[in-house]
Motif scaffolding. Structure first.
Motif, PDB file in Angstrom:
ATOM      1  N   MET A 264      13.773   3.524 -10.541  1.00  0.00           N
ATOM      2  CA  MET A 264      14.186   3.555  -9.045  1.00  0.00           C
ATOM      3  C   MET A 264      15.788   3.574  -8.772  1.00  0.00           C
ATOM      4  SD  MET A 264      11.295   3.868  -8.067  1.00  0.00           S
ATOM      5  CE  MET A 264      11.635   3.818  -6.194  1.00  0.00           C
ATOM      6  N   GLY A 265      16.502   3.563 -10.149  1.00  0.00           N
ATOM      7  CA  GLY A 265      17.842   3.449 -10.017  1.00  0.00           C
ATOM      8  C   GLY A 265      18.311   5.012  -9.847  1.00  0.00           C
ATOM      9  N   LEU A 266      17.096   6.008  -9.897  1.00  0.00           N
ATOM     10  CA  LEU A 266      17.758   7.369  -9.597  1.00  0.00           C
ATOM     11  C   LEU A 266      17.709   7.543  -7.902  1.00  0.00           C
ATOM     12  CD1 LEU A 266      15.086   9.140 -12.134  1.00  0.00           C
ATOM     13  CD2 LEU A 266      17.878   8.988 -12.402  1.00  0.00           C
ATOM     14  N   GLY A 267      17.407   6.543  -7.330  1.00  0.00           N
ATOM     15  CA  GLY A 267      17.494   6.900  -5.621  1.00  0.00           C
ATOM     16  C   GLY A 267      16.136   6.336  -5.115  1.00  0.00           C
ATOM     17  N   GLY A 268      16.109   6.072  -4.023  1.00  0.00           N
ATOM     18  CA  GLY A 268      15.064   5.569  -3.059  1.00  0.00           C
ATOM     19  C   GLY A 268      13.924   6.747  -2.841  1.00  0.00           C
ATOM     20  N   ASP A 269      14.056   7.857  -3.509  1.00  0.00           N
ATOM     21  CA  ASP A 269      12.976   8.910  -3.282  1.00  0.00           C
ATOM     22  C   ASP A 269      12.576   9.469  -4.591  1.00  0.00           C
ATOM     23  OD1 ASP A 269      15.384   9.930  -4.284  1.00  0.00           O
ATOM     24  OD2 ASP A 269      15.590  11.586  -3.105  1.00  0.00           O
TER      25      ASP A 269
ATOM     26  N   SER B 249      16.810   5.109 -22.009  1.00  0.00           N
ATOM     27  CA  SER B 249      16.008   5.961 -20.877  1.00  0.00           C
ATOM     28  C   SER B 249      16.861   6.302 -19.718  1.00  0.00           C
ATOM     29  CB  SER B 249      14.604   5.493 -20.429  1.00  0.00           C
ATOM     30  OG  SER B 249      14.816   4.435 -19.507  1.00  0.00           O
ATOM     31  N   ILE B 250      17.649   5.435 -19.467  1.00  0.00           N
ATOM     32  CA  ILE B 250      18.549   5.590 -18.199  1.00  0.00           C
ATOM     33  C   ILE B 250      19.565   6.867 -18.359  1.00  0.00           C
ATOM     34  CG2 ILE B 250      20.295   4.411 -16.757  1.00  0.00           C
ATOM     35  CD1 ILE B 250      19.014   1.876 -17.222  1.00  0.00           C
ATOM     36  N   GLU B 251      20.102   6.973 -19.436  1.00  0.00           N
ATOM     37  CA  GLU B 251      20.985   7.817 -19.897  1.00  0.00           C
ATOM     38  C   GLU B 251      20.224   9.365 -19.918  1.00  0.00           C
ATOM     39  OE1 GLU B 251      22.959   7.393 -23.595  1.00  0.00           O
ATOM     40  OE2 GLU B 251      23.373   5.314 -23.027  1.00  0.00           O
TER      41      GLU B 251
ATOM     42  N   SER C 239       7.066  -1.947  -8.664  1.00  0.00           N
ATOM     43  CA  SER C 239       8.335  -2.021  -8.181  1.00  0.00           C
ATOM     44  C   SER C 239       8.823  -1.548  -6.536  1.00  0.00           C
ATOM     45  CB  SER C 239       9.408  -1.292  -8.964  1.00  0.00           C
ATOM     46  OG  SER C 239       9.046   0.077  -8.814  1.00  0.00           O
ATOM     47  N   ARG C 240       7.570  -1.161  -5.935  1.00  0.00           N
ATOM     48  CA  ARG C 240       7.752  -0.845  -4.755  1.00  0.00           C
ATOM     49  C   ARG C 240       7.801  -1.891  -3.753  1.00  0.00           C
ATOM     50  NH1 ARG C 240       5.738   4.958  -2.796  1.00  0.00           N
ATOM     51  NH2 ARG C 240       4.896   4.644  -0.405  1.00  0.00           N
ATOM     52  N   GLY C 241       8.779  -2.101  -3.130  1.00  0.00           N
ATOM     53  CA  GLY C 241       9.079  -3.277  -2.183  1.00  0.00           C
ATOM     54  C   GLY C 241       7.935  -3.544  -1.120  1.00  0.00           C
ATOM     55  N   GLU C 242       7.571  -2.503  -0.555  1.00  0.00           N
ATOM     56  CA  GLU C 242       6.395  -2.738   0.488  1.00  0.00           C
ATOM     57  C   GLU C 242       5.120  -3.521  -0.320  1.00  0.00           C
ATOM     58  OE1 GLU C 242       5.406   2.009   0.849  1.00  0.00           O
ATOM     59  OE2 GLU C 242       4.778   0.660   2.492  1.00  0.00           O
ATOM     60  N   PHE C 243       4.965  -2.967  -1.587  1.00  0.00           N
ATOM     61  CA  PHE C 243       3.833  -3.534  -2.181  1.00  0.00           C
ATOM     62  C   PHE C 243       4.023  -5.010  -2.242  1.00  0.00           C
ATOM     63  CE2 PHE C 243       2.160   0.709  -4.352  1.00  0.00           C
ATOM     64  CZ  PHE C 243       2.125   1.113  -3.154  1.00  0.00           C
TER      65      PHE C 243
ATOM     66  N   ASN D 273      21.904   4.558 -10.061  1.00  0.00           N
ATOM     67  CA  ASN D 273      22.422   3.379  -8.948  1.00  0.00           C
ATOM     68  C   ASN D 273      22.110   2.158  -9.719  1.00  0.00           C
ATOM     69  OD1 ASN D 273      22.585   1.427  -7.131  1.00  0.00           O
ATOM     70  ND2 ASN D 273      22.609   3.004  -5.324  1.00  0.00           N
ATOM     71  N   ASP D 274      22.560   1.258 -10.264  1.00  0.00           N
ATOM     72  CA  ASP D 274      22.305   0.049 -10.751  1.00  0.00           C
ATOM     73  C   ASP D 274      21.641  -1.044  -9.555  1.00  0.00           C
ATOM     74  OD1 ASP D 274      22.593   0.261 -13.601  1.00  0.00           O
ATOM     75  OD2 ASP D 274      24.657  -0.110 -13.453  1.00  0.00           O
ATOM     76  N   GLU D 275      22.304  -0.919  -8.651  1.00  0.00           N
ATOM     77  CA  GLU D 275      22.065  -1.975  -7.460  1.00  0.00           C
ATOM     78  C   GLU D 275      20.501  -1.789  -7.185  1.00  0.00           C
ATOM     79  OE1 GLU D 275      23.250  -4.550  -6.065  1.00  0.00           O
ATOM     80  OE2 GLU D 275      24.700  -3.833  -7.904  1.00  0.00           O
ATOM     81  N   LEU D 276      20.194  -0.367  -6.868  1.00  0.00           N
ATOM     82  CA  LEU D 276      18.808   0.030  -6.908  1.00  0.00           C
ATOM     83  C   LEU D 276      17.612  -0.611  -7.790  1.00  0.00           C
ATOM     84  CD1 LEU D 276      19.112   3.691  -5.361  1.00  0.00           C
ATOM     85  CD2 LEU D 276      18.543   1.581  -4.073  1.00  0.00           C
ATOM     86  N   PHE D 277      18.271  -0.339  -8.920  1.00  0.00           N
ATOM     87  CA  PHE D 277      17.522  -0.791 -10.140  1.00  0.00           C
ATOM     88  C   PHE D 277      17.276  -2.129  -9.920  1.00  0.00           C
ATOM     89  CE2 PHE D 277      17.752  -2.066 -14.742  1.00  0.00           C
ATOM     90  CZ  PHE D 277      16.360  -2.316 -15.084  1.00  0.00           C
ATOM     91  N   LEU D 278      18.232  -3.004  -9.935  1.00  0.00           N
ATOM     92  CA  LEU D 278      18.141  -4.527  -9.877  1.00  0.00           C
ATOM     93  C   LEU D 278      17.256  -4.903  -8.432  1.00  0.00           C
ATOM     94  CD1 LEU D 278      21.879  -5.761 -10.428  1.00  0.00           C
ATOM     95  CD2 LEU D 278      20.028  -5.281 -12.050  1.00  0.00           C
ATOM     96  N   GLU D 279      17.223  -4.074  -7.601  1.00  0.00           N
ATOM     97  CA  GLU D 279      16.644  -4.707  -6.641  1.00  0.00           C
ATOM     98  C   GLU D 279      14.839  -4.209  -6.961  1.00  0.00           C
ATOM     99  OE1 GLU D 279      17.252  -5.996  -3.722  1.00  0.00           O
ATOM    100  OE2 GLU D 279      15.173  -5.925  -3.010  1.00  0.00           O
TER     101      GLU D 279
END
Lengths: 437, 382, 257
Positions: free
Chosen positions: A49-54, A176-178, A238-242, A189-195
């Protein structure tokens, strides 16, 4: 002959909507410039998910189960996989999945959507092979990353959680992130990953709390309904809505318990099961209900995605508490997530059947079950490992156990009549009376 | 010339019991070749691999669900029937789910008092595997020290490496002879040798193997080699089958010689040596097991076996390959369609046989013969 | 009180008449396609054997694969319960009972009251039931009833893997071509089938005394192999083992009445 009041779940429709939306997102991912990703239901999807919200996912096991639910389509997929040269006794989710690629059909309509990369984990021998072959079948340009989580059992089954074991898993996540940055060309994007990491823990923690409520008599949820709910955790933890949905569900089920609402009004006996059911024959649960037996769940539905800790002294299984603080860095999140998932109840039996026996026995006793129904599932080697020893161990601990043979995803290996006969014998043995008619 | 190996194969229990009495050393049984034998030798503990007996049995049904491979059940039957009651311990290097159940059921019902599950990493293509395995070896060493009653030093480990490397080297030298036209050693004989490694102390195996190697230079076999065949697949020590196809030529118009195999009873087991240039012996051992020819359960994301198999096929100049799969062996089942396509694309005809260790080999004769005949026909085309 | 216990099995339908707890008559017919007439046929035969009329029967109890077709039944008893009660009635010391019929094998662990506490069923594979011996008899070209007596003449042990009746047949053909004497092949066949049944019994545990009912109890070759593989001296078999389940159904009704 209802003994208890019953009512439908209010959030039922929402669960269905979320599930449909999930599959639709995957299908339409490319229209919106998004990324399609496949992997196991146990994949550490948060990391992607750190790759983006999409980043849109499909997970292989629920996908295979969805295929199996559509018996004629599944038959077509099975034949396609067999014609390619795959053996009939391989995992039936996997064969449905490969068959779906070979036949180029998506069970939710249209052709099989081509994926951008595969990202999975490995503990069952079939896990990595599944996506290795899927990537090859889709065209060998599809990149694959696999994280080995076969690093050892979690305490109390091992004396301690050795740091190097957690690090082994966490380091693979970091690698795997690299790798993902390279294959997608995106910046991470680390912030997205942390979330996403926090959402993953929230989903799996909350699900365990929901299952705890099924200790109540009458049980507020029956296993057939649980299947429609737990699935969100298997789709994408990891999907927030779930995660939000599970919190909503928790509230509703708490309300049911307070008001004494039963899933099965005629609850006279409580049983638990073991692993995946034959998905094309969920009516076996209705058959149990007609006898007055409610299946309250299983280590499978509780612990496939739910996070628990086993208490050896108390012979109890309780939801693993959330960490007190959120992770602050990529490294911290990887270590936290690795440790969290290594404690997954359904990982433990890969090292010894005794661990699973203990947890199942705890469920049988703490959720007050009268009997245990075990599915000798020819379709899944990973969750059938040690099953015969589980049966012996549960009998030794004073439980009543019955078994039936079948296959979660290949209907050719399930005999409905013979299974119902076994249920009759077993349920009569639990003191229930054959239903009229 | 291979009588000694035949004797060890047939009388493995007698050898092991006698060995224990004679040396006073402890014996640990292992189930999968991902067990680091070097470390056991370092502790003066003899590691022996447990194979099946190829006999039908009725004792494992309560313990292992019948969808798991006949090999893992056959091996467990040996334990449940008490054939290995002289063991001091059992161990497994984490590999397939099937065999792991043999270990766990044995541990539950026939525990010899010492048992250890080694967390051999699955992601052997990751740079993280070796450091992880080194740490796992440290835990294993502590546990072996309890059994052996002695501390294992780096020198002991180097000693263990030396013992194992010498045997691996002589086996590869013997395999060199199988590259020749009319190989002076048959596949049946080679299989007796490779399996005898599992049952004996490598130091006692070595001089006998060396003698065989010397003898092979002058040895001529009075037989037609027929087609040169490679065997590929899961655990296989089905000597009856190999002997049957190698003697086809005596009865039928076609015959064959098995010139090389890719099995965990043969090349996957002994082909790779420990690199003695690495200073830290524990790291060197870890590297060997991580980088060795993998079992398909660990061969991902890249299917590295393909190139290894092709190299063997070319080096040993095979005419065709028989893919032997232990019934229900999932890791191999997941690889086989791709291996077959790959070999066919590279001009090596393949034939697939699903084996059940406890089923008589007879019915496979006709099918193998038919395959050999197709190889004959292909040659006629040119 | 007179009770008729009817077991509508896959191959034969059997009836036992119980009067005040004692057996006074038995009857059997081939089940065939028409289960209803087979049920009537076996009941009639049993009544005749007992020397009574249909009106003398107070209650009917049914069991077996075709029990739904026993329309007059006052009670339907599942096969496991029936076999458990039969064993307890015949041999009160029984703790394990196995029923090996034409198409199916079953086993139950029972307590001192004849209650089944655990059970196992072999339903999918003919290799663990009587039909297997029948198919193999055809391959050997000998009469079915000769198979057992032939087997006990042999003391050879030829491994054969009865994982599947079809493969077993090709193994038998192989042995015939190998000029192996028929008595030895017959023994191998019985050993293979017994091995399947023993595997099933081991699932619930081997606890003596062991009772066997079902038609295969009449086959001395099978019983011999069974004893050897269970590593026990004695298997208790009633005189008419095929009537075991029918008797059990009657006993259950008697106790519940």
């Amino acid at each position: 002959m209802a003994r208890y009041p019953t009512e439908p779940l209010k959030c039922w429709a929402k669960a269905k909507e979320l599930r449909d939306g999930f599959y639709r997102d995957f299908e339409q991912a490319h229209d919106k410039g998004g990324i399609r990703c496949i992997g196991s239901a146990w994949a550490l999807d948060a990391v992607t998910m750190g790759l983006g919200g999409d980043v849109y996912w499909v997970t292989g096991e629920p996908y295979g189960a969805s295929c199996a639910y559509n018996r004629s389509l599944s038959a077509e997929f099975m034949t396609a996989a067999e014609n390619f040269g795959f053996s009939r006794d391989l995992c039936s989710y996997m064969r449905n999945y490969w068959g779906s690629i070979i036949s180029n059909k998506y069970p939710f309509g249209g052709p099989f959507p081509k994926v951008d990369f595969a990202y999975t984990q490995h503990i069952c021998c079939s896990h990595a092979k599944w996506y290795q072959n899927a990537c090859e079948l889709e065209g060998s340009d599809i990149p694959l990353y696999v994280i080995d989580v076969g690093a050892g059992a979690y305490p109390p089954f091992e004396p301690e959680m050795y740091e190097h074991r957690v690090r082994y898993v966490a380091d693979q996540m970091l690698d795997s992130i690299e790798w993902m940055e390279k294959v997608t060309g995106r910046t991470y994007n680390d912030e997205l990953f942390l979330e996403a990491c926090w959402n993953d823990m929230r989903t799996t923690h909350t699900w365990a709390k929901v299952c705890m409520l099924n200790r109540a008599v009458p049980a507020p949820l029956d296993e057939k309904s649980i299947y429609s709910l737990y699935v969100l955790g298997t789709l994408q933890k990891s999907r927030g809505e779930f995660a939000d949905f599970y919190e909503e569900l928790l509230e509703e089920v708490e309300g049911r318990v307070e008001r004494g609402i039963a899933a099965v009004g005629n609850e006279q006996a409580r049983v638990m099961t073991d692993a995946q059911p034959p998905w094309g024959f969920l009516k076996i649960y209705r058959y149990l209900e007609a006898w007055g037996a409610v299946s309250i769940g299983s280590l499978y539905t509780f612990g496939l995605e739910g996070m628990w800790l086993y208490d050896e002294g108390e012979n109890d299984l309780r939801p693993r508490p959330m960490p007190t603080e959120r992770p602050r860095s990529r490294e911290e999140a990887c270590m936290m997530l690795a440790d969290w998932h290594l404690s997954k109840p359904e990982y433990q039996h890969f090292y010894s059947p005794e661990y699973k026996t203990k947890m199942m026995d705890a469920i049988a006793k703490r959720w007050m079950c009268d009997g245990i129904i075990m599915h000798y599932n020819r379709g899944c080697e990973g969750l059938s490992v040690g099953i015969a020893e589980n049966r012996l161990g549960l009998l030794k601990r004073g439980n009543k156990v019955m078994t039936y043979e079948g296959n979660m995803g290949d209907e050719r290996e399930f005999d409905l009549t013979a299974t119902e006969t076994r249920f009759d014998i077993f349920l009569e043995g639990l003191g229930l009376k054959r239903p009229e008619g | 010339m291979i009588e000694k190996f035949q004797e060890w194969y047939a009388n493995r229990h007698e050898y092991q019991r006698e060995y224990k009495e004679r040396t006073g050393n402890k014996i640990v049984g292992y189930f999968c070749t991902y067990t680091p034998e070097e470390i056991f030798y370092a502790a003066d503990v003899l590691p022996v691999r447990i194979l099946g007996s190829h006999e039908p049995q009725d004792v494992t049904e309560p313990h292992i669900f019948s969808m798991f491979c006949p090999f893992c059940r056959d091996v467990l039957a040996q334990g449940l029937k008490g054939k290995y009651d002289y063991l001091d311990g059992i161990t497994i290097g984490q590999s397939c789910l099937h065999l792991r159940q043999t270990f766990t059921s044995w541990e539950l019902h026939r525990n010899p008092g010492w048992s250890y599950f080694l967390h051999m990493p699955n992601h052997v293509q990751s740079k993280r595997a070796i450091p992880f395995l080194v740490e796992e070896y440290r835990l294993l060493i502590k546990k072996i020290e309890e059994l052996a009653g002695k501390e294992i030093t780096d020198d002991d480990l180097r000693q263990g490496i030396d013992i194992m490397n010498k045997v691996r080297r002589v086996m590869k030298e013997i395999y060199e002879f199988r590259k020749k036209d009319n190989p002076p050693i048959t596949g049946t004989e080679a299989m007796y040798m490779t399996c005898a490694q599992f049952f004996t102390d490598a130091r006692e195996f070595l001089p006998v193997a060396e003698e065989v190697k010397r003898g092979l230079t002058a040895r001529r076999l009075d037989r037609d080699q027929g087609k040169r065949i490679m065997l590929i697949g899961s655990e296989n020590d089905d000597i009856e089958y190999i002997n049957m196809i190698e003697t086809l030529g005596e009865r039928e118009s076609v015959g064959c010689t098995v010139v090389v195999e890719e099995h965990c009873t043969t090349t996957r087991y002994f082909w790779d040596e420990v690199d003695t240039d690495i200073d830290d012996p524990l790291r060197a051992i870890a590297e060997r097991y991580v980088l060795r020819t993998p079992c398909p359960s660990k061969d991902w994301p890249k299917r590295s076996r393909l190139q290894r198999i092709l190299k063997l096929a070319k080096d040993f100049r095979v005419d065709g390959a028989i893919i032997i799969q232990q019934k229900f062996c999932d890791p191999h089942e997941a690889d086989i369609p791709f291996i077959r396509r790959f070999l066919e694309d590279n001009g090596i005809p393949t034939y697939f046989l699903e084996f059940d260790v406890t089923v008589a080999a007879g019915p496979f004769a006709i099918r193998t013969e038919a395959f050999l005949e197709t190889l004959e026909a292909e040659e006629d085309l040119f | 009180m007179i009770i008729a216990g009817i077991d509508c099995g896959a191959k034969n339908t059997k009836t036992v008449i119980l009067k005040e707890g004692s057996i006074i008559g038995k009857g059997t017919t081939l089940t065939g396609f028409d289960q209803v007439s087979a049920i009537k046929g076996s009941l009639d035969a049993a009544l005749k054997d007992a020397g009574i009329h249909a009106r003398d029967v107070d209650n009917i109890s049914g069991t077996g694969a075709g029990m739904e077709e026993i329309k007059d039944a006052d009670l339907k008893v599942n096969e496991i319960k029936a076999m458990a009660k039969a064993a307890n009635y015949l041999f009160p010391s029984a703790r394990t009972v196995t029923d090996v019929g034409a198409e199916m094998g079953r086993a139950a662990k029972i307590d001192e009251n004849g209650k089944a506490v655990d059970f196992a069923i072999n339903e999918k594979c003919a290799a663990g039931a009587g039909a297997f011996i029948e198919a193999m008899a055809r391959a050997l070209e000998v009469k079915l009833e000769e198979m057992g007596p032939m087997a006990i003449q042999s003391n050879k042990s030829i491994p054969m893997n009865a994982q599947c009746a079809i493969f077993a047949e090709s193994e038998v053909v192989g042995l015939i071509h190998g000029k192996i004497p028929k008595v030895d092949i017959s023994k191998a066949i019985h050993d293979a089938m017994a091995s399947r049944v023993v595997s099933m019994i081991r699932r619930i545990g081997v606890n003596e005394d062991i009772v066997m009912i079902g038609g295969c109890g009449l086959n001395p070759g099978f019983v011999d192999s069974l004893k050897n593989q269970l590593e026990i001296d004695k298997v208790y078999i009633p005189d008419d083992p095929a009537f075991g389940a029918a008797l059990g159904a009657a006993v259950v009704l008697k106790e519940e009445a």
